[in-house]
Motif scaffolding. Structure first.
Motif, PDB file in Angstrom:
ATOM      1  N   PHE A 450       0.836  -1.222   0.000  1.00 21.32           N
ATOM      2  CA  PHE A 450       0.000   0.000   0.000  1.00 21.32           C
ATOM      3  C   PHE A 450       0.860   1.256   0.000  1.00 21.32           C
ATOM      4  N   VAL A 451       1.922   1.261   0.813  1.00 18.58           N
ATOM      5  CA  VAL A 451       2.799   2.434   0.849  1.00 18.58           C
ATOM      6  C   VAL A 451       3.418   2.656  -0.530  1.00 18.58           C
ATOM      7  N   GLY A 452       3.890   1.579  -1.151  1.00 18.01           N
ATOM      8  CA  GLY A 452       4.482   1.699  -2.494  1.00 18.01           C
ATOM      9  C   GLY A 452       3.497   2.248  -3.502  1.00 18.01           C
ATOM     10  N   ALA A 453       2.253   1.750  -3.423  1.00 15.22           N
ATOM     11  CA  ALA A 453       1.226   2.207  -4.370  1.00 15.22           C
ATOM     12  C   ALA A 453       0.928   3.693  -4.178  1.00 15.22           C
ATOM     13  N   PHE A 454       0.802   4.129  -2.923  1.00 12.91           N
ATOM     14  CA  PHE A 454       0.450   5.528  -2.665  1.00 12.91           C
ATOM     15  C   PHE A 454       1.605   6.465  -3.033  1.00 12.91           C
ATOM     16  N   VAL A 455       2.835   6.053  -2.739  1.00 17.24           N
ATOM     17  CA  VAL A 455       3.998   6.862  -3.129  1.00 17.24           C
ATOM     18  C   VAL A 455       4.086   6.945  -4.649  1.00 17.24           C
ATOM     19  N   GLY A 456       3.849   5.808  -5.309  1.00 19.85           N
ATOM     20  CA  GLY A 456       3.891   5.794  -6.775  1.00 19.85           C
ATOM     21  C   GLY A 456       2.784   6.607  -7.403  1.00 19.85           C
ATOM     22  N   GLY A 457       1.681   6.810  -6.685  1.00 19.73           N
ATOM     23  CA  GLY A 457       0.551   7.575  -7.218  1.00 19.73           C
ATOM     24  C   GLY A 457       0.869   9.033  -7.443  1.00 19.73           C
ATOM     25  N   ARG A 458       1.967   9.525  -6.871  1.00 21.47           N
ATOM     26  CA  ARG A 458       2.325  10.935  -7.037  1.00 21.47           C
ATOM     27  C   ARG A 458       2.597  11.282  -8.495  1.00 21.47           C
ATOM     28  N   MET A 485      14.143  -6.579   8.859  1.00 21.73           N
ATOM     29  CA  MET A 485      14.100  -7.870   8.158  1.00 21.73           C
ATOM     30  C   MET A 485      15.516  -8.370   7.852  1.00 21.73           C
ATOM     31  N   ASP A 486      16.407  -7.470   7.415  1.00 26.34           N
ATOM     32  CA  ASP A 486      17.764  -7.890   7.046  1.00 26.34           C
ATOM     33  C   ASP A 486      18.577  -8.297   8.263  1.00 26.34           C
ATOM     34  N   ALA A 487      18.218  -7.756   9.445  1.00 22.64           N
ATOM     35  CA  ALA A 487      18.943  -8.118  10.671  1.00 22.64           C
ATOM     36  C   ALA A 487      18.726  -9.586  11.038  1.00 22.64           C
ATOM     37  N   GLN A 488      17.657 -10.195  10.511  1.00 22.52           N
ATOM     38  CA  GLN A 488      17.366 -11.596  10.835  1.00 22.52           C
ATOM     39  C   GLN A 488      18.094 -12.580   9.929  1.00 22.52           C
ATOM     40  N   LEU A 489      18.734 -12.083   8.884  1.00 22.12           N
ATOM     41  CA  LEU A 489      19.418 -12.968   7.940  1.00 22.12           C
ATOM     42  C   LEU A 489      20.688 -13.535   8.586  1.00 22.12           C
ATOM     43  N   PRO A 490      21.145 -14.722   8.166  1.00 20.55           N
ATOM     44  CA  PRO A 490      20.502 -15.591   7.178  1.00 20.55           C
ATOM     45  C   PRO A 490      19.530 -16.590   7.786  1.00 20.55           C
ATOM     46  N   GLN A 491      19.208 -16.430   9.093  1.00 20.98           N
ATOM     47  CA  GLN A 491      18.372 -17.442   9.757  1.00 20.98           C
ATOM     48  C   GLN A 491      16.954 -17.496   9.187  1.00 20.98           C
ATOM     49  N   SER A 492      16.321 -16.351   8.984  1.00 19.24           N
ATOM     50  CA  SER A 492      14.922 -16.372   8.527  1.00 19.24           C
ATOM     51  C   SER A 492      14.681 -15.273   7.504  1.00 19.24           C
ATOM     52  N   SER A 493      13.699 -15.539   6.657  1.00 22.06           N
ATOM     53  CA  SER A 493      13.362 -14.561   5.612  1.00 22.06           C
ATOM     54  C   SER A 493      11.962 -14.863   5.117  1.00 22.06           C
ATOM     55  N   ASN A 494      11.185 -13.820   4.870  1.00 21.23           N
ATOM     56  CA  ASN A 494       9.822 -14.004   4.379  1.00 21.23           C
ATOM     57  C   ASN A 494       9.735 -13.494   2.938  1.00 21.23           C
ATOM     58  N   GLU A 495       9.428 -14.411   2.021  1.00 22.48           N
ATOM     59  CA  GLU A 495       9.428 -14.084   0.591  1.00 22.48           C
ATOM     60  C   GLU A 495       8.425 -12.985   0.251  1.00 22.48           C
ATOM     61  N   LYS A 496       7.232 -13.060   0.840  1.00 21.89           N
ATOM     62  CA  LYS A 496       6.188 -12.082   0.495  1.00 21.89           C
ATOM     63  C   LYS A 496       6.561 -10.671   0.935  1.00 21.89           C
ATOM     64  N   VAL A 497       7.175 -10.558   2.129  1.00 25.47           N
ATOM     65  CA  VAL A 497       7.598  -9.239   2.600  1.00 25.47           C
ATOM     66  C   VAL A 497       8.705  -8.696   1.695  1.00 25.47           C
ATOM     67  N   GLU A 498       9.636  -9.568   1.300  1.00 27.02           N
ATOM     68  CA  GLU A 498      10.740  -9.122   0.442  1.00 27.02           C
ATOM     69  C   GLU A 498      10.232  -8.640  -0.911  1.00 27.02           C
ATOM     70  N   LEU A 499       9.283  -9.353  -1.481  1.00 30.30           N
ATOM     71  CA  LEU A 499       8.718  -8.936  -2.777  1.00 30.30           C
ATOM     72  C   LEU A 499       7.995  -7.599  -2.647  1.00 30.30           C
ATOM     73  N   ALA A 500       7.291  -7.423  -1.512  1.00 31.64           N
ATOM     74  CA  ALA A 500       6.590  -6.149  -1.283  1.00 31.64           C
ATOM     75  C   ALA A 500       7.589  -5.002  -1.135  1.00 31.64           C
ATOM     76  N   ILE A 501       8.681  -5.258  -0.434  1.00 37.23           N
ATOM     77  CA  ILE A 501       9.709  -4.218  -0.251  1.00 37.23           C
ATOM     78  C   ILE A 501      10.301  -3.813  -1.599  1.00 37.23           C
ATOM     79  N   LEU A 502      10.582  -4.789  -2.441  1.00 39.50           N
ATOM     80  CA  LEU A 502      11.154  -4.483  -3.770  1.00 39.50           C
ATOM     81  C   LEU A 502      10.167  -3.671  -4.608  1.00 39.50           C
ATOM     82  N   TRP A 503       8.886  -3.988  -4.470  1.00 36.67           N
ATOM     83  CA  TRP A 503       7.857  -3.200  -5.179  1.00 36.67           C
ATOM     84  C   TRP A 503       7.873  -1.751  -4.687  1.00 36.67           C
ATOM     85  N   PHE A 504       7.956  -1.586  -3.350  1.00 34.20           N
ATOM     86  CA  PHE A 504       8.008  -0.239  -2.778  1.00 34.20           C
ATOM     87  C   PHE A 504       9.246   0.521  -3.276  1.00 34.20           C
TER      88      PHE A 504
END
Length: 1040
Positions: A450-458, A485-504
């Motif tokens: 949502f943040v990415g979408a609203f920022v991109g709407g400008r 999220m990066d502080a937890q690497l390499p032990q854990s990572s959530n694919e959906k959050v990472e994809l959302a971050i890249l979109w943002f």
């Protein structure tokens, strides 16, 4: 094929089962072959009747329906009496057997619809006989529910068929039929469907019955087909989500002004089960898209008020995200259109969108967050997995969110803080609950989107400084989440959050990074306070750090790696950004350490399949752009950059010289081919390209040649290598213009020739391939070879005359390989596979332009094949193909015309050099119908078709007319004679005007004059035929 008795019927039914249900490929191919013979058999109608009346399986009846469909769709139609008999037979057949399988009824109904459309203007005994279909359907509506459904299906299929453009037939005739159907029948069909829906809705108990639900579904499909009709012939592209207006005829006003019409579909939405309710909502979207000019201002206000009231009731049900995802799309479309129209509203009356739009945004955001725990706990399909739908909805939402943006941002900040705090508590909890953590990460993923979408709407709005400050507030939170999220690497990572971050990050890049932004933008004020990020240079450093982190630690997650590399590629495209990127430490690290040790996705372990290596091309394209920024002529730096690839190639060279493990060698080679293709595609200067050429030639290119020879039957290996060679042959930005003393251009072509000949000869040894294997195993490789050859022939870096002069056969060999591969491909495949046709026809254009001596030297059967392929390509829907065909034909005709002109001069020198032309002339004299047929096709295109490349069509037509004046006169006389008496003089004058001022030559000035005449001719003939449409609607069928 003679088919007799019950035994033959039984055999046919077995073949049908093999065709429609069989898993044995050989059996299916054989069944297809025999059944195609049935369709071509003169006894086909009798056999269809036998299958329908005595067949014991639904597949036998389906085959009969398919055969009938092909029969009635032929270019040369059956006699009208026979078609009427077929139509009446099918109507009686489905009426007597309403319990047939649904797919059989659907197929038979399609036959009726096709016959009705094609015979719409046909008259028998002063009666438009095929228009009786609507009266016939009303008989079905007097029967059982099953009959009811069949009657509605017939109307629905007929409406859809009338709207369907068949590009193999004249488009002018299609529009006449569609317009007549619109004016005479469509409104009655819509009113009938609405009245039947009202009757159905009046019996709520009946809606629980399965058959009544089937009836409701067919009725809603019928209404939707009526509202989707192409009323004015603009053929909107349904694949694009452009804001199309439904051009409802004025005569339909009364239907739309009645409030009961909208109420009916809202009531249906609430009363029907989810699978049907989305059809009701699809209809409502079409109602919402009705043209404004249908209403007066007060009428439109009332109409919109009813729409909004109904939408509000729908949104009050929070569960619709779960079972009606398509409905959400249409709801968002409606609100997006309304908000987008606000700047153009001139009335002083309040529109209340500033009140309701924030509520819509809030409802959508909260519904997405609420769905996360349900999806995870119940194992439902996650909406986030459908990236295309998510992005589409976000694009719509960003438009809505910009209405009262302050309210939207306040809500999002509140939700983000709340969920981020909950997430941190769960991470630091002594008893970590994985399920709760996953739910919280799912919510955070949505919020980042949502943040990415609203920022991109400008981008699409004139934003204020306050809005930029709000974007900064939102962006701070996402950048903080990245650190968390990066502080937890390499032990854990959530694919959906990472994809959302890249979109943002990508949306932030488009909006706030680069030249388009004022340096004093308020977005960085808050980011400076919280994160210490004061400008876009520091944002770029954050971007690159994130990219390196993902490539280092998420190498096993293909979606994240792919999206990360695409983001890197987008960053590396801009000139101004490149200059800043190369100064960042993370970029320098990548340029010096692009190995599998640092970036695991570059590895070739057994865990990877060959197709997993595709992303490497994008990586090396971006990396090479960054390298080129400061490289200049520094060969040592280039060698250092290429060192990891040098080591791999040296290993491969040793491997090929000994007994070796093939799978590992394949992975290594495919990875190298993809890496090199990325590098080559980014080299746009002569200096940098020369460095790579000297690096790869001759030692390493021989490894690629050996690989094609070894693994020619494995497309996963050969395709990357052939694509590399095709990219290598591209003279983009004149990068292949070697020094005058350099033989590199010829050496490069020789290597390409060897590879194409090796692949071509080997691939033809595979013999006949099945239909599902022919493209991946053969045609795909051939299309890449043709692209590479075309690039070489048009690249202007090889003097091809040198080969013959010095007895070098590489040029002749590659042309012979071209012919061999071509003859192994059927004409239908040539046009069916888009990549193949888009490679072959431009190559043929190049050959006819510069190498006519080769075209004239081929065997007659090869020349026939080539000319036939041109003839069939002239009518292709793809304008790349049809324009290339026109150009190829023009070069051939011009060559022939010039030869005849030289022959007429009777000088000794001309006679000596005209052997090639004489061969072509003799061939054309022996086969005069070849050029005559192509003239007919071009004339047919200009007069009757929607000619989208008129200039291209006109160029060869002049040469054809000058070479075949007698046939042109016959063609002209035939067309004029086919028209009514009162139109013949007008058409005759059109033809006289076509050649007015045109001389007997093919000089550019004369061609241009003819092209102008063609434009006027086409307009005048269309006007003459249009004014006569009512008198003789079938007259535009003259040419075939």
């Amino acid at each position: 094929m003679a088919l007799r008795g019950q035994q033959t019927l039984a055999e046919l039914e077995v073949l049908c089962n093999h065709l429609y249900e069989g898993t044995d490929l050989a059996q299916r191919v054989q069944a297809e072959k025999v059944l195609l013979e049935l369709i071509e058999s003169p006894e086909c109608l009798n056999q269809c009747q036998l299958l329908l009346e005595q067949g014991t399986t639904s597949y036998a009846q389906l085959l009969a329906a398919t055969c009938l469909s092909k029969l009635v769709s032929r270019a040369s139609p059956l006699p009208i009496e026979q078609r009427i008999d077929i139509r009446n037979y099918i109507l009686n057949y489905v009426a007597s057997q309403p319990k047939l399988a649904p797919f059989v009824i659907q197929a038979l109904v399609q036959v009726i619809a096709k016959m009705t459309k094609l015979g719409w203007f046909e008259v028998l005994k002063d009666h438009l006989i095929f228009r009786d279909i609507i009266a016939d359907v009303k008989k079905f509506l007097q029967g059982t529910v099953d009959h009811y459904i069949i009657g509605v299906m017939i109307l629905s299929e007929l409406t859809q068929e009338m709207n369907l453009v068949d590009y193999s037939r004249p488009s002018a005739k299609h529009r006449k039929i569609a317009t007549s159907f619109r004016d005479t029948s469509l409104k009655d069909i819509l009113m009938l469907a609405c009245s039947l829906l009202k009757e159905l809705l009046a019996k709520p108990v009946a809606l629980q019955d399965q058959r009544q639900q089937s009836l409701a579904m067919q009725l809603l499909k019928l209404v939707l087909n009526c509202l989707n009709f192409d009323f004015i012939g603009n053929s909107a592209d349904e694949s694009a989500d452009d804001l199309c207006t439904v051009q409802i005829p004025t005569s339909w006003r009364t239907i739309f002004l009645e409030p009961e019409t909208l109420d009916l579909f809202f009531d249906l939405y609430h009363s029907l089960p989810p699978m049907l309710s989305q059809l009701a909502l699809s209809c409502l979207v079409q109602f919402a898209s009705t043209r404004r000019s249908l209403f007066s201002n007060p009428e439109r206000a009332k109409y919109l008020s009813n729409l909004i009231k109904g939408m509000k009731q729908i949104l009050e049900n929070p569960q619709h995200w779960e079972f009606a995802p398509n409905s959400v799309h249409y709801l968002l479309t409606l609100w997006q259109r309304m908000v987008a129209s606000v700047p153009f509203v001139k009335t002083a009356e309040p529109h209340f969108l500033d009140t309701y739009a924030p509520e819509i945004t809030k409802a959508f955001i909260t519904s997405r967050l609420e769905c996360v725990p349900v999806v995870i706990r119940d194992g439902l399909e996650d909406p986030l997995d459908d990236a295309a739908t998510v992005f589409q909805q976000l694009e719509q939402l960003c438009t809505i969110s910009r209405c009262e943006y302050e309210k939207t941002c306040t809500l999002l900040v509140q939700l983000f803080d709340q969920n981020a705090q909950n997430y941190q508590k769960l991470l630091h909890s002594s008893s970590r609950n994985p399920l709760e953590i996953t739910i919280q990460e799912g919510r955070l993923a949505w919020l980042v989107y949502f943040v990415g979408a609203f920022v991109g709407g400008r981008l699409t709005y004139t934003s204020t400084e306050e809005h930029d400050a709000m974007d900064g507030e939102l962006s701070c939170r996402v950048f903080q989440l990245i650190s968390l999220m990066d502080a937890q690497l390499p032990q854990s990572s959530n694919e959906k959050v990472e994809l959302a971050i890249l979109w943002f990050l990508d949306q932030f890049r488009k909006t706030y990074v680069g030249d388009q932004l004022q340096p004093t933008s308020k977005v960085y004020a808050r980011m400076s306070e919280v994160l210490g990020i004061t400008d876009d240079n520091q944002v770029l450093e954050t971007f690159m750090t994130k990219i390196v982190t993902n490539l280092k630690f998420r190498g096993r997650c293909e979606p994240v790696i792919s999206r990360t590399l695409q983001f890197l590629n987008d960053l590396s495209v801009g000139y101004s950004l490149l200059k800043r990127l190369v100064k960042i430490e993370a970029v320098k690290f990548m340029l010096q350490n692009h190995t599998s040790k640092h970036f695991p996705f570059l590895g070739i372990s057994d865990n990877y399949s060959l197709s997993d290596l595709r992303c490497r091309t994008v990586f090396y394209t971006a990396l090479t752009r960054l390298l080129m920024e400061d490289l200049g002529e520094d060969e040592d730096e280039f060698e250092n950059f290429m060192l990891p690839l040098t080591v791999s190639f040296e290993s491969l060279t040793q491997v090929f010289n000994s007994s070796f493990e093939q799978e590992e060698a394949k992975r290594m080679l495919v990875g190298l081919a993809r890496d090199l293709r990325g590098i080559v595609s980014a080299l746009n200067t002569k200096t940098s390209y020369s460095m790579l050429f000297h690096w790869i030639y001759p030692a390493y290119i021989s490894v690629l040649q050996r690989a094609v020879e070894l693994w020619y039957c494995e497309p996963a290996c050969t395709t990357p290598i052939l694509k590399l060679m095709a990219e290598f042959m591209q003279n983009r930005s004149q990068r292949l213009n070697f020094d005058v003393s350099s033989p590199n251009g010829i050496l490069l072509f020789r290597e390409a020739s060897k590879m194409i000949c090796t692949y071509g000869n080997q691939i033809l040894s595979l013999g006949t391939l099945s239909k599902d294997q022919v493209y991946p195993l053969k045609l795909k490789g051939i299309s890449i070879c043709y692209s590479a050859l075309k690039s070489a022939l048009c690249g202007n870096y090889v003097s091809f005359g040198v080969f013959k002069l010095y007895g070098d056969n590489h040029f002749d060999n590659v042309l012979q390989a071209f012919v061999k591969m071509l003859l192994s491909v059927s004409h239908s495949d040539l046009l069916q596979y888009r990549k193949l046709s888009q490679a072959y026809y431009p190559l043929l254009e190049c050959l006819t332009q510069d190498h006519m001596s080769f075209i004239t030297s081929v065997e007659p059967h090869v020349l026939i094949y080539i000319l036939t392929s041109i003839s069939e390509g002239l009518t292709a829907v793809d304008t790349i193909v049809s324009s290339s065909c026109c150009a190829s034909l023009d070069y051939i005709v011009t060559y022939l015309f010039k030869h005849l002109a030289r022959e007429g001069k009777k000088t000794l020198r001309c006679r000596e050099i005209s052997e090639d032309g004489q061969r072509l002339l003799q061939f054309m004299q022996q086969n005069p119908e070849v050029l005559q047929q192509m003239m007919s096709i071009l004339m047919n295109t200009i007069i009757f078709e929607d000619c989208r490349n008129q200039w291209s069509v006109s160029r060869p037509l002049l040469g054809l007319i000058l070479l075949n004046e007698k046939y042109f006169s016959e063609l002209r006389a035939t067309l004029v004679a086919s028209q009514p008496e009162n139109k013949r003089e007008v058409l005759d004058q059109c033809f006289r005007s076509l050649m007015e001022g045109v001389e007997q030559n093919l000089l550019v000035k004369n061609r241009d004059r003819f092209t102008q005449n063609v434009s006027v001719f086409r307009r005048d003939v269309a006007e003459a035929l249009r004014s006569d449409a009512a008198a003789d609607p079938g007259s535009s069928d003259m040419m075939s």
